[in-house]
Design a protein around this motif. Sequence first.
Motif, PDB file in Angstrom:
ATOM      1  N   GLY A 584       0.181  14.127  -9.760  1.00  0.00           N
ATOM      2  CA  GLY A 584       1.322  13.303 -10.178  1.00  0.00           C
ATOM      3  C   GLY A 584       0.917  11.928 -10.672  1.00  0.00           C
ATOM      4  N   GLU A 585       1.947  11.121 -10.997  1.00  0.00           N
ATOM      5  CA  GLU A 585       1.681   9.771 -11.470  1.00  0.00           C
ATOM      6  C   GLU A 585       1.188   8.899 -10.321  1.00  0.00           C
ATOM      7  OE1 GLU A 585       3.963   8.379 -15.096  1.00  0.00           O
ATOM      8  OE2 GLU A 585       5.552   8.950 -13.712  1.00  0.00           O
ATOM      9  N   ARG A 586       0.312   7.938 -10.645  1.00  0.00           N
ATOM     10  CA  ARG A 586      -0.245   7.047  -9.616  1.00  0.00           C
ATOM     11  C   ARG A 586      -0.319   5.623 -10.162  1.00  0.00           C
ATOM     12  NH1 ARG A 586      -5.377   7.811  -8.163  1.00  0.00           N
ATOM     13  NH2 ARG A 586      -5.210   7.605  -5.918  1.00  0.00           N
ATOM     14  N   PHE A 587       0.316   4.708  -9.430  1.00  0.00           N
ATOM     15  CA  PHE A 587       0.330   3.301  -9.831  1.00  0.00           C
ATOM     16  C   PHE A 587      -0.066   2.444  -8.632  1.00  0.00           C
ATOM     17  CE2 PHE A 587       3.567   5.639 -12.166  1.00  0.00           C
ATOM     18  CZ  PHE A 587       3.225   5.361 -13.488  1.00  0.00           C
ATOM     19  N   PRO A 588      -0.932   1.450  -8.827  1.00  0.00           N
ATOM     20  CA  PRO A 588      -1.403   0.648  -7.687  1.00  0.00           C
ATOM     21  C   PRO A 588      -0.343  -0.327  -7.174  1.00  0.00           C
ATOM     22  CG  PRO A 588      -2.380  -0.141  -9.744  1.00  0.00           C
ATOM     23  CD  PRO A 588      -1.574   1.083 -10.094  1.00  0.00           C
ATOM     24  N   ALA A 589      -0.405  -0.569  -5.870  1.00  0.00           N
ATOM     25  CA  ALA A 589       0.492  -1.548  -5.225  1.00  0.00           C
ATOM     26  C   ALA A 589      -0.177  -2.013  -3.940  1.00  0.00           C
ATOM     27  CB  ALA A 589       1.844  -0.900  -4.908  1.00  0.00           C
ATOM     28  N   LEU A 590       0.261  -3.146  -3.415  1.00  0.00           N
ATOM     29  CA  LEU A 590      -0.174  -3.587  -2.092  1.00  0.00           C
ATOM     30  C   LEU A 590       0.971  -3.365  -1.121  1.00  0.00           C
ATOM     31  CD1 LEU A 590      -2.073  -6.986  -2.637  1.00  0.00           C
ATOM     32  CD2 LEU A 590      -2.921  -4.634  -2.819  1.00  0.00           C
ATOM     33  N   VAL A 591       0.651  -2.829   0.059  1.00  0.00           N
ATOM     34  CA  VAL A 591       1.660  -2.731   1.121  1.00  0.00           C
ATOM     35  C   VAL A 591       1.125  -3.467   2.345  1.00  0.00           C
ATOM     36  CG1 VAL A 591       2.644  -0.551   0.310  1.00  0.00           C
ATOM     37  CG2 VAL A 591       0.732  -0.509   1.948  1.00  0.00           C
ATOM     38  N   ARG A 592       2.038  -3.987   3.156  1.00  0.00           N
ATOM     39  CA  ARG A 592       1.642  -4.738   4.355  1.00  0.00           C
ATOM     40  C   ARG A 592       0.921  -3.837   5.344  1.00  0.00           C
ATOM     41  NH1 ARG A 592       0.650  -8.583   6.531  1.00  0.00           N
ATOM     42  NH2 ARG A 592       2.256  -9.202   8.023  1.00  0.00           N
ATOM     43  N   ALA A 593      -0.147  -4.352   5.929  1.00  0.00           N
ATOM     44  CA  ALA A 593      -0.811  -3.666   7.035  1.00  0.00           C
ATOM     45  C   ALA A 593      -0.136  -4.139   8.319  1.00  0.00           C
ATOM     46  CB  ALA A 593      -2.295  -4.007   7.046  1.00  0.00           C
ATOM     47  N   ASP A 594       0.449  -3.187   9.046  1.00  0.00           N
ATOM     48  CA  ASP A 594       1.237  -3.551  10.229  1.00  0.00           C
ATOM     49  C   ASP A 594       0.410  -4.352  11.216  1.00  0.00           C
ATOM     50  OD1 ASP A 594       3.319  -2.220   9.145  1.00  0.00           O
ATOM     51  OD2 ASP A 594       2.925  -0.330  10.206  1.00  0.00           O
ATOM     52  N   GLY A 595       1.051  -5.341  11.826  1.00  0.00           N
ATOM     53  CA  GLY A 595       0.437  -6.088  12.923  1.00  0.00           C
ATOM     54  C   GLY A 595      -0.624  -7.091  12.500  1.00  0.00           C
ATOM     55  N   THR A 596      -0.712  -7.387  11.204  1.00  0.00           N
ATOM     56  CA  THR A 596      -1.682  -8.390  10.745  1.00  0.00           C
ATOM     57  C   THR A 596      -0.919  -9.581  10.179  1.00  0.00           C
ATOM     58  OG1 THR A 596      -1.744  -7.427   8.523  1.00  0.00           O
ATOM     59  CG2 THR A 596      -3.380  -6.627  10.105  1.00  0.00           C
ATOM     60  N   PRO A 597      -1.524 -10.789  10.247  1.00  0.00           N
ATOM     61  CA  PRO A 597      -0.846 -11.947   9.649  1.00  0.00           C
ATOM     62  C   PRO A 597      -0.816 -11.846   8.126  1.00  0.00           C
ATOM     63  CG  PRO A 597      -2.988 -12.591  10.576  1.00  0.00           C
ATOM     64  CD  PRO A 597      -2.791 -11.138  10.904  1.00  0.00           C
ATOM     65  N   ASP A 598       0.239 -12.362   7.508  1.00  0.00           N
ATOM     66  CA  ASP A 598       0.390 -12.303   6.050  1.00  0.00           C
ATOM     67  C   ASP A 598      -0.360 -13.473   5.410  1.00  0.00           C
ATOM     68  OD1 ASP A 598       1.140 -12.155   3.411  1.00  0.00           O
ATOM     69  OD2 ASP A 598       3.228 -11.628   3.857  1.00  0.00           O
ATOM     70  N   THR A 599      -1.693 -13.340   5.391  1.00  0.00           N
ATOM     71  CA  THR A 599      -2.513 -14.445   4.891  1.00  0.00           C
ATOM     72  C   THR A 599      -2.379 -14.617   3.378  1.00  0.00           C
ATOM     73  OG1 THR A 599      -4.029 -14.055   6.719  1.00  0.00           O
ATOM     74  CG2 THR A 599      -4.871 -15.389   4.913  1.00  0.00           C
ATOM     75  N   LEU A 600      -2.147 -13.522   2.638  1.00  0.00           N
ATOM     76  CA  LEU A 600      -1.999 -13.667   1.179  1.00  0.00           C
ATOM     77  C   LEU A 600      -0.847 -14.610   0.846  1.00  0.00           C
ATOM     78  CD1 LEU A 600      -2.552 -10.194  -0.547  1.00  0.00           C
ATOM     79  CD2 LEU A 600      -4.167 -12.072  -0.200  1.00  0.00           C
ATOM     80  N   ASP A 601       0.297 -14.432   1.528  1.00  0.00           N
ATOM     81  CA  ASP A 601       1.423 -15.321   1.252  1.00  0.00           C
ATOM     82  C   ASP A 601       1.137 -16.750   1.725  1.00  0.00           C
ATOM     83  OD1 ASP A 601       2.763 -13.346  -0.025  1.00  0.00           O
ATOM     84  OD2 ASP A 601       4.534 -13.348   1.281  1.00  0.00           O
ATOM     85  N   GLU A 602       0.336 -16.863   2.768  1.00  0.00           N
ATOM     86  CA  GLU A 602      -0.073 -18.200   3.218  1.00  0.00           C
ATOM     87  C   GLU A 602      -0.919 -18.884   2.127  1.00  0.00           C
ATOM     88  OE1 GLU A 602       0.886 -19.691   5.956  1.00  0.00           O
ATOM     89  OE2 GLU A 602      -0.381 -21.476   5.644  1.00  0.00           O
ATOM     90  N   ILE A 603      -1.788 -18.099   1.484  1.00  0.00           N
ATOM     91  CA  ILE A 603      -2.659 -18.656   0.434  1.00  0.00           C
ATOM     92  C   ILE A 603      -1.857 -19.121  -0.776  1.00  0.00           C
ATOM     93  CG2 ILE A 603      -4.385 -17.977  -1.311  1.00  0.00           C
ATOM     94  CD1 ILE A 603      -5.757 -16.309   0.885  1.00  0.00           C
ATOM     95  N   THR A 604      -0.811 -18.367  -1.155  1.00  0.00           N
ATOM     96  CA  THR A 604      -0.088 -18.703  -2.382  1.00  0.00           C
ATOM     97  C   THR A 604       1.098 -19.650  -2.146  1.00  0.00           C
ATOM     98  OG1 THR A 604       1.124 -16.612  -2.149  1.00  0.00           O
ATOM     99  CG2 THR A 604      -0.736 -16.627  -3.662  1.00  0.00           C
TER     100      THR A 604
END
Length: 622
Positions: A584-604
């Motif tokens: 099937g079709e495949r498109f990349p995405a990021l999903v949250r890893a449960d129980g980890t701090p959201d450092t990416l949003d902290e960076i931006t």
Amino acid sequence: MPAFGQRPIQITADLTDAPRKVYHADAEIPVAAGPITLITPQWIPGNHRPTGPVSDITGVVFTANGQTLPWRRDDVNLYEFHLTVPEGVETLHAHLDCIVTARVSQKLAVLEWEKLLLYPADTPVREIAIQPSLKVPAGWGIGTALTPVSSGTYPVPAAGTTTEFAATNVEQLEDSPVITGEYFHEFALAPTITPKHYIDVASDNPEDSNLRPAVLAEISNLVREADALYESHHYHVYHFLLTLSDVAGGEGLEHGQSSNNGVGEKGYADDDHTLSNADLLPHEFTHSWNGKYRRPAGLYQPDFATAQQGALLWVYEGMTEYLGDVLAARAGFETQGQYRDELAMMAAQLDYRTGRDWRSTEDTAVAASDLRGGNPAWSNWRRGQDYYQEGELLWLDADTLIRKMTNGKKSLNDFLRIFLAKGGNTGPMIVPYKFDELVEDLNAVVPYDWAKFLHDRIDNINPHADVAGIEQGGYKLVFQDKPTATERTMNRANGPRMSGPDCWFSIGIRVSNDGMIGDVRWNGPADKARLAPGEKILAVDGKIFSGDALREAIRTAKGSSEPIHLIVQADSFVNLADIDYHDGERFPALVRADGTPDTLDEITKPLTTPEKAPAEAKKDDE
Ligand SMILES: [Zn+2]
């Protein structure tokens, strides 16, 4: 070399013929009697390769005391002109024209001075004094970081015929482009920040150069965010130079006190287009610190004749790519969610870049001058200028690792305030560095085996992309059966001609909406079906080819044992090809890893209080 001393070369650039794609120059060059060699630039800083304009230089005539002097080109170095200056002559007049077909239209022009420069060879370019003047078509505005002699300030006053600028040296003049245009606006940015920042905009249509208040607010945010991030500056004034034209071509070229940027006519006309160009201004602005002020020793040569060496481009470009994307989000050119979606696309592209099986990231940097542009055919197997995006993942890895090791007390920001701020605030200058200084400065932030960290990721063959930064940032790279909202927006902004159906991560081809195959993923399903770049898909599963028909065929084949049937034109022959692919079709995405701090949003997250034009605040698409 005698007599170049303190008397500057005087050069007048004449852009009044710019709409006819030719620039003119007249120069008065101080000389002494005897043989002299004049040279025109070859290795252009920021291009990282020998793109000097010698093949476009025409109409070269030397005169002295009213007499034309004969010249002869060097037999080996084609950039050199040899001539003999007669007794009693102290000033040589040189005229030349340059054929210029990019960064110019009927309504605007950009001058990078290397197109018009002739100066004594074998002298370091920073030691050659030069005083520039400029003629432009009547009524055209002028934007540049050069200092106008008449006012000493900006905007550059509308001159009757010729505008004079303060004397500088050849190294700095090459680093100080000029934008000019009939439909021209200059805007002052972020008034609380010193030194002063401006954006100078020229467009083909009268309305475009008058940028939207929301875009101006984002550019002012960028100036404040960079000020807070780098805590230093290395310019007396900064000018973003921007063309909005479907004719003059795309560009992003860094300079110490300015940047030469080009996007399409409507490049910032709405949020969709702004998203496609989100990282352009942040990237080129960041280069004033990383690339211009701090430059890998191998990329800084005393003249424009010596070959530049690209081994550390994963810092020069790679770290700039990372910081440009982070600043784009912090300044509001894109949302935090759009930043993550773009990061997913970028990481997935690298992970599926099959050439990583045979060549390292460092090798793409060493070979940089050979890799820019070129044929897209099999480019995933060859690799391109991957040091940009590989560098972005590497510096995200380093940033999140520092945050993790210090429980969020330190970050890459602390490294930048050491590495990019040495010497405090300065005017434009170049301070070269080598690999060991990176390691030393990273260790000053948090002790770690940084040399091994960098060598492992850059010098080794790594069959997979470095997604550690994404995971330390609290996310996982996954593939979904629908494109992210950001991918859909970018496709919309790029238009149907540029964005064919995305089936790179499924059947493994890049294909346009008219069926032309640009690249085939080495070892992917389409490769196994013997498809090749340059072929054209005529039909898919019994229907005439369209992007939608191909996507439907990929969806239909999912879970079925029936292959996808293609009719393909290869040169003047027609072939059948079956692709045995069923995921099937495949498109990349990021999903949250449960129980980890959201450092990416902290960076931006912005470091400063953002300035937003009312009613223009963006939100993530669904
Ligand atoms: Zn760059």
